[in-house]
Motif scaffolding. Structure first.
Motif, PDB file in Angstrom:
ATOM      1  N   PRO A  22      -3.480  14.406   2.795  1.00 38.93           N
ATOM      2  CA  PRO A  22      -3.097  15.709   2.218  1.00 38.93           C
ATOM      3  C   PRO A  22      -2.953  15.648   0.700  1.00 38.93           C
ATOM      4  N   VAL A  23      -2.456  14.533   0.183  1.00 37.23           N
ATOM      5  CA  VAL A  23      -2.288  14.387  -1.264  1.00 37.23           C
ATOM      6  C   VAL A  23      -3.641  14.390  -1.962  1.00 37.23           C
ATOM      7  N   LEU A  24      -4.604  13.657  -1.401  1.00 39.49           N
ATOM      8  CA  LEU A  24      -5.924  13.570  -2.021  1.00 39.49           C
ATOM      9  C   LEU A  24      -6.678  14.890  -1.931  1.00 39.49           C
ATOM     10  N   ARG A 256       2.301  12.472 -15.922  1.00 40.39           N
ATOM     11  CA  ARG A 256       1.264  11.858 -15.109  1.00 40.39           C
ATOM     12  C   ARG A 256       1.133  12.493 -13.735  1.00 40.39           C
ATOM     13  N   ASN A 257       2.241  12.951 -13.140  1.00 44.43           N
ATOM     14  CA  ASN A 257       2.172  13.598 -11.836  1.00 44.43           C
ATOM     15  C   ASN A 257       1.331  12.770 -10.865  1.00 44.43           C
ATOM     16  N   TYR A 258       1.788  11.572 -10.557  1.00 40.07           N
ATOM     17  CA  TYR A 258       1.010  10.628  -9.754  1.00 40.07           C
ATOM     18  C   TYR A 258       0.804  11.122  -8.324  1.00 40.07           C
ATOM     19  N   HIS A 259      -0.362  10.756  -7.785  1.00 40.74           N
ATOM     20  CA  HIS A 259      -0.639  11.022  -6.383  1.00 40.74           C
ATOM     21  C   HIS A 259      -0.149   9.884  -5.488  1.00 40.74           C
ATOM     22  N   LEU A 260      -0.063   8.692  -6.058  1.00 44.45           N
ATOM     23  CA  LEU A 260       0.318   7.508  -5.285  1.00 44.45           C
ATOM     24  C   LEU A 260       0.976   6.493  -6.196  1.00 44.45           C
ATOM     25  N   VAL A 261       2.002   5.834  -5.679  1.00 36.34           N
ATOM     26  CA  VAL A 261       2.560   4.643  -6.304  1.00 36.34           C
ATOM     27  C   VAL A 261       2.254   3.477  -5.381  1.00 36.34           C
ATOM     28  N   LEU A 262       1.683   2.428  -5.939  1.00 37.19           N
ATOM     29  CA  LEU A 262       1.307   1.257  -5.150  1.00 37.19           C
ATOM     30  C   LEU A 262       2.013   0.037  -5.716  1.00 37.19           C
ATOM     31  N   ALA A 311       3.834   9.894  -2.825  1.00 42.15           N
ATOM     32  CA  ALA A 311       3.416   8.928  -1.812  1.00 42.15           C
ATOM     33  C   ALA A 311       3.577   7.518  -2.360  1.00 42.15           C
ATOM     34  N   PHE A 312       4.108   6.636  -1.525  1.00 40.54           N
ATOM     35  CA  PHE A 312       4.385   5.259  -1.953  1.00 40.54           C
ATOM     36  C   PHE A 312       3.890   4.308  -0.876  1.00 40.54           C
ATOM     37  N   ILE A 313       3.103   3.321  -1.288  1.00 38.17           N
ATOM     38  CA  ILE A 313       2.649   2.274  -0.370  1.00 38.17           C
ATOM     39  C   ILE A 313       3.044   0.937  -0.950  1.00 38.17           C
ATOM     40  N   ALA A 314       3.704   0.126  -0.142  1.00 39.35           N
ATOM     41  CA  ALA A 314       4.167  -1.193  -0.569  1.00 39.35           C
ATOM     42  C   ALA A 314       3.353  -2.258   0.164  1.00 39.35           C
ATOM     43  N   LEU A 315       2.690  -3.096  -0.615  1.00 38.03           N
ATOM     44  CA  LEU A 315       1.874  -4.174  -0.057  1.00 38.03           C
ATOM     45  C   LEU A 315       2.594  -5.505  -0.226  1.00 38.03           C
ATOM     46  N   PRO A 316       2.251  -6.481   0.604  1.00 36.50           N
ATOM     47  CA  PRO A 316       2.845  -7.809   0.439  1.00 36.50           C
ATOM     48  C   PRO A 316       2.423  -8.457  -0.871  1.00 36.50           C
TER      49      PRO A 316
END
Length: 418
Positions: A22-24, A256-262, A311-316
């Motif tokens: 939905p964000v994209l 910036r109004n980010y769509h994603l934080v990684l 939206a936030f995605i946390a990777l190892p």
């Protein structure tokens, strides 16, 4: 705080799709000059503003004539028609030398190649003035060697569909239609950060127990190659207070109004896993996925006080785990939204035995060529050299514990990682 999730690879991919899609879709569009639009995604259907070609023109060097004048003997030759010139109407009983791409004169309906004429050459200007004549074949089909107006694209026709990734040929047809710019999907804006007091930026001096940060460069390149616009927050402190302050400052810097934080790192079960410790109370779910490497994962909509939800995605944190996670969960959603080429799934003959952990999808690095795949490096998630030497992932499913050499293995071809 919700309990940790335990998901299959498919379940986690669906969770990331639900978060990001939905964000994209709402990322919007922007105009782009053609030379800057390579690799971008067309935002709207493109209809032809004019016909192509815009007028009837000759397909080859020859004589423009009317078919009704063929077979009547020698025809007087008139002034030649060059490409880029307006053509005077053809008088019946004459033939006009015409060059490839030149507009057909009114009154002509076919082109006779010059090599089929007698003599098989064009006259000089002086010869035309002296009444030069030419004998042509007795007949020719109407429209022979004529590129009809709109034979490539009719005015108003659909040229490119929304979602088309613009490559050289697509941009060529846009330019051929006379358009100087095209409306493309806006690049998703991503804020990228790493965590860990042990990390030092490339070029910096290492202290005791420190290593250089590979993840920021690795993920920045992966995101950029997948069509994103990336801003880097750098390596954030492992102190919960400093991490929170730095993250809030990065989110609020500029417009910036980010769509994603990684993020990468800080989400396992360690005593200093700051991302998990802080963000689990701000809308992010953490848990494990049945995949190795890349088991620890986090995702959700970040609701940090004073900042807009994002939206936030946390990777190892291990580099191989982070990159495998990007390829398995993030790039497929970007590919679907931005029209990127999807990774090719295939099978290949395994060159040596492989063992796998039961109950998890094992993602091993491999070198694929000519229908065979050779494992590169071991299963450990810190082996950057093996990752760099790979062009494929070898996928061993949850039920497979041993795959002997000579078996057919499922692979994902990642090429050079772009």
């Amino acid at each position: 705080m919700r309990p940790p999730f335990r998901r299959s690879v498919r379940e986690h991919l669906e969770a990331i799709e639900d978060l990001l899609a939905p964000v994209l879709r709402d990322a919007g569009s922007e105009p782009s000059e053609l030379v800057q639009a390579l690799g971008r995604t067309l935002a709207h259907d493109l209809l032809a503003p004019r016909a192509l070609p815009p007028w009837d023109n000759s397909q080859m060097d020859g004589y423009a004539v009317h078919t009704g004048d063929l077979g009547s003997g020698a025809l007087r030759v008139v002034a030649p028609i060059a490409a880029g010139q307006a053509a005077a109407a053809l008088v019946r009983g004459t033939a006009a030398p015409i060059m490839t791409g030149a507009p057909m004169p009114e009154g002509a309906n076919t082109v006779i190649p010059v090599e089929a004429a007698n003599p098989d050459r064009f006259p000089t200007v002086a010869e035309v003035a002296d009444g030069f004549t030419v004998v042509l074949p007795d007949s020719s089909p109407v429209g022979n060697y004529v590129r009809a107006r709109g034979s490539d694209i009719a005015e108003g026709a659909l040229v490119l569909e929304a979602g088309t990734r613009l490559g050289p040929t697509a941009l060529g047809i846009v330019a051929g239609l006379g358009l100087a710019e095209v409306q493309v999907q806006s690049r998703p804006r991503v804020l990228l950060l790493s965590t860990g007091d042990e990390l030092v930026a490339p070029g910096g001096e290492l202290g005791p127990g420190q290593i250089h940060d590979a993840n920021t460069t690795l993920l920045h390149a992966a995101l950029t190659g997948a069509g994103c616009q990336v801003a880097v927050a750098g390596v954030l402190d492992d102190s919960p207070e400093q991490f929170t302050t730095s993250l809030r400052a990065a989110l609020m810097a500029g417009d910036r109004n980010y769509h994603l934080v990684l993020s990468s790192g800080g989400i396992s079960k360690g005593a200093f896993d700051v991302v998990k410790a802080v963000l689990s109370t701000h809308g992010i779910d953490f848990g494990s996925v049945a995949m190795q490497p890349g088991g620890p994962q986090g995702s959700g909509t970040l609701a940090l006080p004073g900042c807009s939800p994002v939206a936030f995605i946390a990777l190892p944190g291990n580099p191989v785990s982070a990159y495998v996670s990007f390829e398995m969960f993030i790039r497929p959603v970007l590919a679907m939204a931005l029209g990127l080429p999807e990774r090719v799934l295939a099978t290949a003959t395994l060159t040596e035995d492989l063992d796998s952990v039961p109950g998890k999808l094992q993602v091993r690095r491999g070198s694929y060529a000519h229908g065979t795949v050779a494992p590169v490096g071991g299963a450990s998630s810190h082996l950057l050299a093996a990752l760099a030497a790979s062009n494929a992932f070898i996928l061993l499913d949850e039920e497979t514990t041993t795959l002997p050499a000579g078996s057919r293995a499922d692979i994902m071809i990642i090429g050079d990682g772009s």
